[in-house]
Design a protein around this motif. Structure first.
Motif, short mmCIF file in Angstrom:
data_model
loop_
_atom_site.label_atom_id
_atom_site.label_comp_id
_atom_site.label_asym_id
_atom_site.label_seq_id
_atom_site.Cartn_x
_atom_site.Cartn_y
_atom_site.Cartn_z
N PHE A 241 7.99 -7.17 33.07
CA PHE A 241 6.76 -6.90 32.32
C PHE A 241 7.07 -6.17 31.02
O PHE A 241 8.16 -5.61 30.84
N ALA A 242 6.09 -6.18 30.12
CA ALA A 242 6.24 -5.53 28.81
C ALA A 242 6.07 -4.02 28.95
O ALA A 242 5.17 -3.55 29.65
N GLY A 243 6.92 -3.28 28.25
CA GLY A 243 6.91 -1.82 28.35
C GLY A 243 5.68 -1.16 27.78
O GLY A 243 5.42 0.01 28.03
N GLU A 244 4.88 -1.92 26.98
CA GLU A 244 3.64 -1.34 26.44
C GLU A 244 2.53 -1.31 27.47
O GLU A 244 1.54 -0.58 27.29
N GLY B 207 22.09 7.15 22.80
CA GLY B 207 21.17 7.79 21.87
C GLY B 207 19.75 7.35 22.14
O GLY B 207 19.49 6.57 23.05
N ASP B 208 18.81 7.83 21.33
CA ASP B 208 17.39 7.56 21.58
C ASP B 208 16.99 6.13 21.23
O ASP B 208 16.06 5.58 21.81
N HIS B 209 17.68 5.50 20.28
CA HIS B 209 17.29 4.15 19.85
C HIS B 209 18.26 3.14 20.46
O HIS B 209 19.05 2.50 19.78
N TRP B 210 18.18 2.99 21.78
CA TRP B 210 19.07 2.08 22.48
C TRP B 210 18.55 0.65 22.44
O TRP B 210 17.36 0.41 22.24
N ASP B 211 19.47 -0.30 22.66
CA ASP B 211 19.10 -1.71 22.73
C ASP B 211 18.88 -2.17 24.16
O ASP B 211 18.07 -3.05 24.41
N TRP B 212 19.65 -1.58 25.11
CA TRP B 212 19.41 -1.87 26.53
C TRP B 212 19.81 -0.67 27.36
O TRP B 212 20.63 0.15 26.94
N HIS C 287 13.44 3.57 45.72
CA HIS C 287 14.36 3.58 44.59
C HIS C 287 14.30 2.19 43.98
O HIS C 287 14.37 1.18 44.70
N ASP C 288 14.16 2.14 42.66
CA ASP C 288 13.93 0.87 41.98
C ASP C 288 14.88 0.73 40.80
O ASP C 288 14.92 1.60 39.92
N PHE C 289 15.64 -0.36 40.78
CA PHE C 289 16.56 -0.62 39.68
C PHE C 289 15.75 -1.04 38.46
O PHE C 289 14.90 -1.92 38.54
N ASN C 290 16.04 -0.42 37.32
CA ASN C 290 15.22 -0.57 36.13
C ASN C 290 16.09 -1.07 34.98
O ASN C 290 16.94 -0.34 34.49
N LEU C 291 15.88 -2.31 34.60
CA LEU C 291 16.55 -2.90 33.44
C LEU C 291 15.56 -2.92 32.28
O LEU C 291 14.45 -3.43 32.43
N MET C 292 15.95 -2.35 31.14
CA MET C 292 15.08 -2.34 29.96
C MET C 292 15.88 -2.82 28.75
O MET C 292 17.06 -2.50 28.63
N TRP C 293 15.22 -3.58 27.88
CA TRP C 293 15.91 -4.08 26.69
C TRP C 293 14.94 -4.22 25.53
O TRP C 293 13.74 -4.40 25.72
N ARG C 294 15.49 -4.11 24.32
CA ARG C 294 14.65 -4.16 23.12
C ARG C 294 14.31 -5.61 22.78
O ARG C 294 15.18 -6.45 22.59
N ARG C 295 13.01 -5.88 22.75
CA ARG C 295 12.52 -7.23 22.51
C ARG C 295 12.95 -7.74 21.14
O ARG C 295 12.88 -7.01 20.14
N GLY C 296 13.43 -8.99 21.11
CA GLY C 296 13.86 -9.59 19.85
C GLY C 296 15.28 -9.23 19.45
O GLY C 296 15.82 -9.81 18.50
N VAL C 297 15.88 -8.29 20.17
CA VAL C 297 17.26 -7.87 19.88
C VAL C 297 18.20 -8.30 21.00
O VAL C 297 19.33 -8.72 20.77
N PRO D 85 7.03 1.11 23.94
CA PRO D 85 6.67 0.08 22.96
C PRO D 85 7.91 -0.70 22.50
O PRO D 85 8.96 -0.11 22.26
N GLY D 86 7.75 -2.03 22.40
CA GLY D 86 8.84 -2.86 21.90
C GLY D 86 9.93 -3.14 22.90
O GLY D 86 10.95 -3.77 22.57
N ILE D 87 9.72 -2.70 24.16
CA ILE D 87 10.74 -2.84 25.21
C ILE D 87 10.19 -3.74 26.31
O ILE D 87 9.02 -3.64 26.68
N ASP D 88 11.03 -4.62 26.84
CA ASP D 88 10.69 -5.38 28.04
C ASP D 88 11.44 -4.79 29.23
O ASP D 88 12.51 -4.18 29.06
#
Length: 197
Positions: free
Chosen positions: A91-94, A34-39, A107-117, A56-59
């Motif tokens: 780096f920070a997603g902002e 869904g749109d509000h994922w944690d990672w 091609h770049d592997f992209n790991l994203m996660w919600r900061r503080g969660v 925003p709010g994503i590393d």
């Protein structure tokens, strides 16, 4: 998490436009869906110099997996270079950043996660024998096979891994050990849920 341990074959990744429409990505998984994922795990296909989407709010942790290099030029003047074979940068997603190709498509592997969660650790490792991964409630692993082939122990119930596939080892009840053997190299991503006070 509602996910269960599984292998996601490379041909099942979902190809879609970047949020800003300037490039393409192949999404491996997002949790929860869904749109509000944690990672989220994906592979960005960068064919020309492009400004990245803002999250925003994503590393983020970006790792070069194919191509001759990518330069990250940030609005504040910082420059980071992802050099072959597997340069990476967190780096920070902002942050406003443009990706500049050094010499052709990457091609770049992209790991994203919600900061503080969520907290994460991304490791690049050769696979030259057995490797052990331990999962438990709140701690999970994602294994992306960069090259070669591998298989988990029979007790896992998981199919073999081929180049480009990703295994998700999801902690549920109790602690569990997964043994992986084969040959090649991989990215191992440790994902841990932050305990909320």
């Amino acid at each position: 998490m509602s996910e269960v341990s599984r292998v996601i074959p490379a041909n099942e990744y979902q190809r879609s436009r970047w949020k800003n429409g300037l490039g393409w990505t192949r999404e491996i998984v997002r949790v929860p869906d869904g749109d509000h994922w944690d990672w989220r795990l994906s592979i960005a296909e960068i064919e020309r110099d492009s400004e990245f989407s803002i999250f925003p709010g994503i590393d983020r942790d970006l790792a070069l997996i194919r191509g001759n290099g990518l330069r990250l030029r940030f609005e504040d003047g910082e420059v980071a270079e992802l050099a072959p074979p597997h340069g990476r940068f967190r780096f920070a997603g902002e942050r406003v950043v443009t990706g500049e190709l050094v010499d052709g498509t990457t091609h770049d592997f992209n790991l994203m996660w919600r900061r503080g969660v969520i907290e994460t650790e991304l490791l690049h490792r050769p696979l030259v024998g057995p490797m052990l991964f331990f999962v438990e409630p709140g701690t999970h692993w994602a294994i992306h096979l960069l090259s070669g082939q591998a298989e988990f122990d029979a007790d896992s119930g998981l199919p073999p891994l081929w180049t480009g596939d990703t295994a998700l080892l999801i902690g549920d009840a109790g602690r569990r050990r997964y043994a992986l053997q084969g040959g090649g190299e991989l990215l191992a991503i440790r994902i841990r849920e932050v305990e909320q006070e």
